[in-house]
Design a protein around this motif. Sequence first.
Motif, PDB file in Angstrom:
ATOM      1  N   LEU A  64       0.855  -1.188   0.000  1.00  0.00           N
ATOM      2  CA  LEU A  64       0.000   0.000   0.000  1.00  0.00           C
ATOM      3  C   LEU A  64       0.890   1.236   0.000  1.00  0.00           C
ATOM      4  CD1 LEU A  64      -3.237   0.712   1.937  1.00  0.00           C
ATOM      5  CD2 LEU A  64      -1.385   2.381   2.047  1.00  0.00           C
ATOM      6  N   VAL A  65       0.599   2.175  -0.889  1.00  0.00           N
ATOM      7  CA  VAL A  65       1.372   3.415  -0.981  1.00  0.00           C
ATOM      8  C   VAL A  65       0.569   4.512  -0.287  1.00  0.00           C
ATOM      9  CG1 VAL A  65       2.526   5.040  -2.511  1.00  0.00           C
ATOM     10  CG2 VAL A  65       2.328   2.625  -3.171  1.00  0.00           C
ATOM     11  N   ALA A  66       1.041   4.908   0.879  1.00  0.00           N
ATOM     12  CA  ALA A  66       0.302   5.848   1.726  1.00  0.00           C
ATOM     13  C   ALA A  66       0.691   7.285   1.407  1.00  0.00           C
ATOM     14  CB  ALA A  66       0.547   5.529   3.197  1.00  0.00           C
ATOM     15  N   ASN A  67       0.424   7.694   0.168  1.00  0.00           N
ATOM     16  CA  ASN A  67       0.782   9.042  -0.247  1.00  0.00           C
ATOM     17  C   ASN A  67       0.004   9.409  -1.504  1.00  0.00           C
ATOM     18  OD1 ASN A  67       2.486  11.543  -0.560  1.00  0.00           O
ATOM     19  ND2 ASN A  67       3.689  10.489   0.996  1.00  0.00           N
ATOM     20  N   ARG A  68       0.326  10.547  -2.086  1.00  0.00           N
ATOM     21  CA  ARG A  68      -0.362  11.036  -3.277  1.00  0.00           C
ATOM     22  C   ARG A  68       0.674  11.645  -4.231  1.00  0.00           C
ATOM     23  NH1 ARG A  68      -0.806  16.371  -3.897  1.00  0.00           N
ATOM     24  NH2 ARG A  68      -2.703  16.204  -5.131  1.00  0.00           N
ATOM     25  N   GLY A  69       0.188  12.128  -5.376  1.00  0.00           N
ATOM     26  CA  GLY A  69       1.025  12.906  -6.285  1.00  0.00           C
ATOM     27  C   GLY A  69       2.209  12.140  -6.838  1.00  0.00           C
ATOM     28  N   ASP A  70       3.269  12.892  -7.209  1.00  0.00           N
ATOM     29  CA  ASP A  70       4.428  12.271  -7.848  1.00  0.00           C
ATOM     30  C   ASP A  70       5.149  11.308  -6.916  1.00  0.00           C
ATOM     31  OD1 ASP A  70       7.265  13.811  -7.004  1.00  0.00           O
ATOM     32  OD2 ASP A  70       5.451  14.936  -6.590  1.00  0.00           O
ATOM     33  N   SER A  71       5.028  11.528  -5.604  1.00  0.00           N
ATOM     34  CA  SER A  71       5.629  10.616  -4.630  1.00  0.00           C
ATOM     35  C   SER A  71       5.012   9.227  -4.754  1.00  0.00           C
ATOM     36  CB  SER A  71       5.418  11.163  -3.218  1.00  0.00           C
ATOM     37  OG  SER A  71       5.761  10.221  -2.234  1.00  0.00           O
ATOM     38  N   ALA A  72       3.680   9.170  -4.816  1.00  0.00           N
ATOM     39  CA  ALA A  72       2.993   7.883  -4.962  1.00  0.00           C
ATOM     40  C   ALA A  72       3.270   7.257  -6.319  1.00  0.00           C
ATOM     41  CB  ALA A  72       1.486   8.079  -4.767  1.00  0.00           C
ATOM     42  N   VAL A  73       3.269   8.076  -7.366  1.00  0.00           N
ATOM     43  CA  VAL A  73       3.558   7.580  -8.721  1.00  0.00           C
ATOM     44  C   VAL A  73       4.937   6.933  -8.770  1.00  0.00           C
ATOM     45  CG1 VAL A  73       4.009   8.289 -11.108  1.00  0.00           C
ATOM     46  CG2 VAL A  73       2.001   9.170  -9.904  1.00  0.00           C
ATOM     47  N   ARG A  74       5.912   7.589  -8.154  1.00  0.00           N
ATOM     48  CA  ARG A  74       7.289   7.080  -8.144  1.00  0.00           C
ATOM     49  C   ARG A  74       7.365   5.685  -7.515  1.00  0.00           C
ATOM     50  NH1 ARG A  74      10.992   4.829  -8.740  1.00  0.00           N
ATOM     51  NH2 ARG A  74      13.192   5.187  -8.208  1.00  0.00           N
ATOM     52  N   VAL A  75       6.708   5.510  -6.375  1.00  0.00           N
ATOM     53  CA  VAL A  75       6.750   4.228  -5.675  1.00  0.00           C
ATOM     54  C   VAL A  75       5.988   3.155  -6.450  1.00  0.00           C
ATOM     55  CG1 VAL A  75       6.139   3.009  -3.547  1.00  0.00           C
ATOM     56  CG2 VAL A  75       7.033   5.349  -3.427  1.00  0.00           C
ATOM     57  N   ILE A  76       4.833   3.506  -6.975  1.00  0.00           N
ATOM     58  CA  ILE A  76       4.018   2.534  -7.732  1.00  0.00           C
ATOM     59  C   ILE A  76       4.793   2.012  -8.938  1.00  0.00           C
ATOM     60  CG2 ILE A  76       1.960   2.301  -9.194  1.00  0.00           C
ATOM     61  CD1 ILE A  76       0.593   4.301  -7.206  1.00  0.00           C
ATOM     62  N   ARG A  77       5.484   2.896  -9.644  1.00  0.00           N
ATOM     63  CA  ARG A  77       6.255   2.464 -10.817  1.00  0.00           C
ATOM     64  C   ARG A  77       7.360   1.491 -10.432  1.00  0.00           C
ATOM     65  NH1 ARG A  77       6.244   8.434 -13.761  1.00  0.00           N
ATOM     66  NH2 ARG A  77       4.404   8.042 -15.067  1.00  0.00           N
ATOM     67  N   ALA A  78       8.045   1.766  -9.321  1.00  0.00           N
ATOM     68  CA  ALA A  78       9.099   0.853  -8.873  1.00  0.00           C
ATOM     69  C   ALA A  78       8.518  -0.506  -8.511  1.00  0.00           C
ATOM     70  CB  ALA A  78       9.830   1.456  -7.673  1.00  0.00           C
ATOM     71  N   CYS A  79       7.379  -0.501  -7.820  1.00  0.00           N
ATOM     72  CA  CYS A  79       6.725  -1.761  -7.440  1.00  0.00           C
ATOM     73  C   CYS A  79       6.325  -2.577  -8.670  1.00  0.00           C
ATOM     74  CB  CYS A  79       5.498  -1.477  -6.585  1.00  0.00           C
ATOM     75  SG  CYS A  79       5.865  -0.880  -4.917  1.00  0.00           S
ATOM     76  N   LYS A  80       5.770  -1.911  -9.670  1.00  0.00           N
ATOM     77  CA  LYS A  80       5.362  -2.611 -10.891  1.00  0.00           C
ATOM     78  C   LYS A  80       6.556  -3.310 -11.545  1.00  0.00           C
ATOM     79  CE  LYS A  80       1.206  -0.158 -12.442  1.00  0.00           C
ATOM     80  NZ  LYS A  80       0.415  -1.356 -12.762  1.00  0.00           N
ATOM     81  N   GLU A  81       7.683  -2.626 -11.593  1.00  0.00           N
ATOM     82  CA  GLU A  81       8.876  -3.203 -12.206  1.00  0.00           C
ATOM     83  C   GLU A  81       9.415  -4.377 -11.396  1.00  0.00           C
ATOM     84  OE1 GLU A  81      11.694  -0.079 -12.956  1.00  0.00           O
ATOM     85  OE2 GLU A  81      10.225   1.146 -14.025  1.00  0.00           O
ATOM     86  N   MET A  82       9.088  -4.415 -10.105  1.00  0.00           N
ATOM     87  CA  MET A  82       9.529  -5.510  -9.245  1.00  0.00           C
ATOM     88  C   MET A  82       8.496  -6.638  -9.185  1.00  0.00           C
ATOM     89  SD  MET A  82      11.150  -3.298  -6.083  1.00  0.00           S
ATOM     90  CE  MET A  82      12.018  -4.656  -5.276  1.00  0.00           C
ATOM     91  N   GLY A  83       7.370  -6.459  -9.895  1.00  0.00           N
ATOM     92  CA  GLY A  83       6.329  -7.483  -9.893  1.00  0.00           C
ATOM     93  C   GLY A  83       5.488  -7.486  -8.633  1.00  0.00           C
ATOM     94  N   ILE A  84       5.413  -6.343  -7.953  1.00  0.00           N
ATOM     95  CA  ILE A  84       4.650  -6.225  -6.711  1.00  0.00           C
ATOM     96  C   ILE A  84       3.347  -5.486  -6.985  1.00  0.00           C
ATOM     97  CG2 ILE A  84       4.651  -5.281  -4.365  1.00  0.00           C
ATOM     98  CD1 ILE A  84       7.748  -5.395  -4.474  1.00  0.00           C
ATOM     99  N   GLU A  85       2.230  -6.028  -6.529  1.00  0.00           N
ATOM    100  CA  GLU A  85       0.949  -5.343  -6.666  1.00  0.00           C
ATOM    101  C   GLU A  85       0.909  -4.116  -5.753  1.00  0.00           C
ATOM    102  OE1 GLU A  85      -2.402  -8.655  -7.912  1.00  0.00           O
ATOM    103  OE2 GLU A  85      -2.163  -8.150  -5.786  1.00  0.00           O
ATOM    104  N   THR A  86       0.127  -3.113  -6.160  1.00  0.00           N
ATOM    105  CA  THR A  86       0.043  -1.895  -5.360  1.00  0.00           C
ATOM    106  C   THR A  86      -1.402  -1.521  -5.060  1.00  0.00           C
ATOM    107  OG1 THR A  86       0.178  -0.589  -7.397  1.00  0.00           O
ATOM    108  CG2 THR A  86       2.217  -0.895  -6.163  1.00  0.00           C
ATOM    109  N   VAL A  87      -1.569  -0.959  -3.876  1.00  0.00           N
ATOM    110  CA  VAL A  87      -2.844  -0.386  -3.453  1.00  0.00           C
ATOM    111  C   VAL A  87      -2.607   1.097  -3.228  1.00  0.00           C
ATOM    112  CG1 VAL A  87      -4.672  -0.377  -1.713  1.00  0.00           C
ATOM    113  CG2 VAL A  87      -3.518  -2.531  -2.308  1.00  0.00           C
ATOM    114  N   SER A  88      -3.312   1.950  -3.949  1.00  0.00           N
ATOM    115  CA  SER A  88      -3.188   3.389  -3.732  1.00  0.00           C
ATOM    116  C   SER A  88      -4.394   3.893  -2.955  1.00  0.00           C
ATOM    117  CB  SER A  88      -3.072   4.145  -5.058  1.00  0.00           C
ATOM    118  OG  SER A  88      -4.309   4.162  -5.740  1.00  0.00           O
TER     119      SER A  88
END
Length: 448
Positions: free
Chosen positions: A9-33
């Motif tokens: 779960l990414v407990a943030n918004r904006g470019d900060s959340a986008v940055r983390v979500i993109r890294a997770c996707k590349e690592m094969g990790i599902e994300t909850v925003s």
Amino acid sequence: MSSTYKRILVANRGDSAVRVIRACKEMGIETVSIFSKGDKGALHTRLADYSICIGDVQSKDSYLNAYNILAVATDYKVDAIHPGIGYFAENADFCELCESCGIDYIGPNSKIIQLMGNKIEAKKVAKKSDIPIIGEDCIEINSYEECLNHARQTGYPIILKAANGGGGKGIRVVKKEEDLFRSFELCQKEAEKVFGASKILVERYIEKAKHIEVQVLADQYGNVIHLGDRECTIQRNNQKLIEETRSHKLSEEIRNRMYQGAIAICKHIGYVGIGTIEYLLEDDKSFYFMEMNTRLQVEHTITEIITGIDLVKEQIRIAQGEALEITQDDIHFNGYAIQCRILAEYFNGSFIPDYGKITRFDMPGGFGVRIDSSYEANNIVTIYYDSLLCKICCHDQDKKQAISKMLRCLDEMQVEGVSTNKEVLISILKDTKFLEGDYTTDFLKTIK
């Protein structure tokens, strides 16, 4: 939990959340925003695998609502929570709540966050690690009488800081005694309002200094490395505006002392995660520990550019319990990188936030250019959140070439509907003192 994460779960918004979500996707990790009612349809909500409205538009009802966030985390059976940048990113209480729920907090543990989040205790750690601090006292001030006595002993100018502060909040500079009472009251009230604690630190104010920080990585097996330095001297209202790596003016002797000091602090406290040690550097080359940020920073992007290391992925791997696969000998610095923060604000002698609907949002591109943003045309910039629109980073062989690239990018960038700080940034970049590195934290006072 410390095992391979399947869902974060990414407990943030904006470019900060986008940055983390993109890294997770590349690592094969599902994300909850998560998102507030004011962020419905925002980019970070569309990139995540799952996205849940967490509350009303105000941060206290949404992005700072710990129990709502943890309810979502539990409901979606996440392995870990990444706090991003800001909000809960350095909040020991939230970290402890995660721990009590059996959910990993991607960052250091709550005791370390609490220790280094207190500027007074952090200075004590630095002193024990043989790193210079401003003054010899590391005491908290709880009353005006204590503040007055300490100020008279220190001598003016002084700076008042919220002991648990950060992000440029809870700070007042006092140049003469008749201004002390009002400044102390304001600082204490802001500290209580923003950080929930009114404790104040009083220090000698260094009027002309460079702001240098060192990025560190540390795993739970005692391995600690640095990823070089960043210069964050160009600031307005105690908040960073332009960041560079590596600093154009540091001697190798001072640079290495700062690096070793940062590693010493991490080893002394058993630090685990990514972090940043911040210093002030005076004209006479004396430098002092200022604070430690126990989180990802806005300017992490330029360190990634010159080292080729993805800091968010490293942060996640460390939290999973993995050992660092890179050693200090593996770290090489490729060229020079600069970051400009594009803010929704206008300038008429002071910086005033602007709000409204973005009618045009055209970003630059090209070789050696990186854009981090979550805004798009037709998005609304509201009064409720930070005014950061995007970060533009430019990379080249040296500072002169990187500045030329950044000027080209700022010329290409077209944002309409809200005012931006674009012209102020251009004025700074064209100043010969900036090119030569001959500037200190008071530099923006010369910009008209």
